[in-house]
Design a protein around this motif. Sequence first.
Motif, mmCIF file in Angstrom:
data_model
loop_
_atom_site.group_PDB
_atom_site.id
_atom_site.type_symbol
_atom_site.label_atom_id
_atom_site.label_comp_id
_atom_site.label_asym_id
_atom_site.label_seq_id
_atom_site.Cartn_x
_atom_site.Cartn_y
_atom_site.Cartn_z
ATOM 1 N N ASN A 34 -5.287 4.096 -16.100
ATOM 2 C CA ASN A 34 -6.046 3.696 -14.917
ATOM 3 C C ASN A 34 -6.891 4.819 -14.339
ATOM 4 O O ASN A 34 -7.668 4.613 -13.436
ATOM 5 N N PHE A 35 -6.707 6.037 -14.834
ATOM 6 C CA PHE A 35 -7.453 7.157 -14.302
ATOM 7 C C PHE A 35 -8.907 7.072 -14.744
ATOM 8 O O PHE A 35 -9.208 6.971 -15.926
ATOM 9 N N ASN A 36 -9.807 7.091 -13.787
ATOM 10 C CA ASN A 36 -11.224 6.935 -14.078
ATOM 11 C C ASN A 36 -12.012 7.924 -13.235
ATOM 12 O O ASN A 36 -12.260 7.688 -12.063
ATOM 13 N N PRO A 100 1.786 4.435 -2.458
ATOM 14 C CA PRO A 100 0.992 3.237 -2.739
ATOM 15 C C PRO A 100 -0.368 3.544 -3.343
ATOM 16 O O PRO A 100 -0.909 2.739 -4.105
ATOM 17 N N TRP A 101 -0.928 4.685 -3.024
ATOM 18 C CA TRP A 101 -2.209 5.083 -3.636
ATOM 19 C C TRP A 101 -2.021 5.334 -5.131
ATOM 20 O O TRP A 101 -2.813 4.890 -5.956
ATOM 21 N N LYS A 102 -0.955 6.056 -5.463
ATOM 22 C CA LYS A 102 -0.676 6.331 -6.871
ATOM 23 C C LYS A 102 -0.342 5.049 -7.637
ATOM 24 O O LYS A 102 -0.720 4.880 -8.793
ATOM 25 N N ASP A 107 -7.851 2.018 -1.510
ATOM 26 C CA ASP A 107 -8.997 2.847 -1.146
ATOM 27 C C ASP A 107 -8.724 3.784 0.021
ATOM 28 O O ASP A 107 -9.634 4.519 0.434
ATOM 29 N N GLY A 108 -7.523 3.751 0.558
ATOM 30 C CA GLY A 108 -7.184 4.647 1.655
ATOM 31 C C GLY A 108 -5.730 5.047 1.616
ATOM 32 O O GLY A 108 -4.864 4.261 1.224
ATOM 33 N N VAL A 109 -5.458 6.280 2.013
ATOM 34 C CA VAL A 109 -4.085 6.774 2.195
ATOM 35 C C VAL A 109 -3.866 6.916 3.696
ATOM 36 O O VAL A 109 -4.617 7.624 4.371
ATOM 37 N N LYS A 179 -11.284 12.018 -3.267
ATOM 38 C CA LYS A 179 -10.585 11.060 -4.121
ATOM 39 C C LYS A 179 -10.355 9.729 -3.405
ATOM 40 O O LYS A 179 -10.392 8.675 -4.018
ATOM 41 N N THR A 180 -10.067 9.785 -2.114
ATOM 42 C CA THR A 180 -9.856 8.566 -1.328
ATOM 43 C C THR A 180 -10.016 8.917 0.149
ATOM 44 O O THR A 180 -10.196 10.087 0.497
ATOM 45 N N THR A 181 -9.971 7.925 1.025
ATOM 46 C CA THR A 181 -10.116 8.147 2.464
ATOM 47 C C THR A 181 -8.749 8.354 3.105
ATOM 48 O O THR A 181 -7.803 7.617 2.822
ATOM 49 N N LEU A 182 -8.660 9.353 3.973
ATOM 50 C CA LEU A 182 -7.405 9.661 4.664
ATOM 51 C C LEU A 182 -7.429 9.038 6.059
ATOM 52 O O LEU A 182 -8.308 9.331 6.872
#
Length: 392
Positions: A34-36, A100-102, A107-109, A179-182
Motif C-alpha cells: 500500500n505504500f505509494n 489508524p493511519w498506519k 487522511d488525518g492523524v 505525509k498526512t494532516t495532524l
Amino acid sequence: ENPTMSQSFLKSLIILNIFNLCSSFNQIISKGANFNPMKMNLEHDILLKCARGEKVNRPPVWLMRQAGRYMSEFRNYSDKYPFRVRSETPEIAVELSLQPWKAFDVDGVIMFSDILTPFPAMGVEFDVVKGKGPHFLQPIRSSKDIENLKVLGEEVDIRSKLPFVAETLQTLKELTENKTTLIGFVGSPWTLGAYAMEGGSSKHCLFTKGMMMNDPSLFHGYMSKLAESVGEYACFQVENGAQVIQVFESWAHQLTPLDFETFARPYANMAMSKLKERHPYVPVIYFANGGSSYLESQTGMKCDMLSLDQFVDIEIARRRLGQNIPISGNIDPLVLLGPEEGIKNAVSNCVSKAGNKGHILNLGHGVLQETPERAVQILVQTAKNISYDSLE
C-alpha cells in the motif's frame, strides 16, 4: 581531458545510480504493497486544503474516535493501561494516534487525548473509570468553585502543566510532516463546563441547567473563564504542531436552540476567535453533536467548517446552511456494523449529496467499539477511490 577517465567516471556514476534506485525500491517494497510515495507527496495535505476551503480532487476522510477499542492493536494498550496513563504518556499517545493511519491510510492523524485533559491544569481533578467514563472528584457547583478555577495562559503556564501534550504533538509532527494532516482538538466551553458541573456523564444536566436558569450571570462568568482557557489550549496545540483544530460540543444534544444561542455559541466563538486571531491560517472545525436541530444557529460562527451528526440529511443540511459553508460528516457509525455493500453505498451517497467541494468525509459520531476493522478499511478506501470528476 582524459577520455578514459571520463568514461570510467560515467560508468561508476551509472552503477551508483542503479544501486540507489534498487535500494529505494527495496525500501518501498519493505513498507508494504500500500505504500505509494507519489500519492504521499501529492495528497499528504488534502484534508488541510479542504478544511481551508481549497479545491481538492476527492473527499478527504478521517473518522472521529478512529483510534479506539475496535482496533486489536489499541486494545493491547487499553486492556493494560488506564486512560490517563495512555493519554498522558507521549510514547503511548503517539503510538495510539498513529495506529489508524498506519492501518487504514486515513487522511488525518488526530492526537490521542481527551477534551477533559486540560482540567487538572486548571485545578480540577478527574479520572476516567473504565466502563463508566469521566468522574470529577470535586464537581464545580458554587461561586467559590468557579472563582478557584484557574485560567490557562493567564494564571497557569500550560507548557509546565501539560508537557505531555506538547511532546506528543511535536513527535507526531516529526512523524507525519509531508505525509498526512495532524489534527488537534479541544472541548467547547459549554460541554466542558457541564461535564465538570455534573461530575461526569449526565442525562439531564440538572446542576448545569439549574445554574443557567437560577444564576445566569454566574454561569456566564464560568463560561468566560473556560472560553479563555479553551482558546489558549487550542493555540498551544497549534504552536506544537497541530495543523487543524476540531472543537467538540459533545453535549449539544442537551441544549435547546435558545440555550445554545445564549450559553454555548458565544463562548465557543470566544475560544475560536482567540485561536483565529493568533493563528489565522489554521482551519477550525466545529462539531455540535446533536445540534442538527439548530443548524441555522451555527452559521456565522468563528470556524472554517461545521461537522454534522448523522441525524440530518447532508443534502438538506447544505440547503439549510448555504452551499458555501464547508461541512464534515456525516455517515451513521452503525453503518459500519452492516454489510460491505451498505458501507460503500453510504459513502457514495454521502459524497454525492455533499457535492464536490468543501466536504470532509467523516462519521456523524465516533467509531463504535463493536465495529470490525475491515469495515473501517472499506469505508476509507471507498472514499479515497472516489474522484470528483465523476460527480460533475
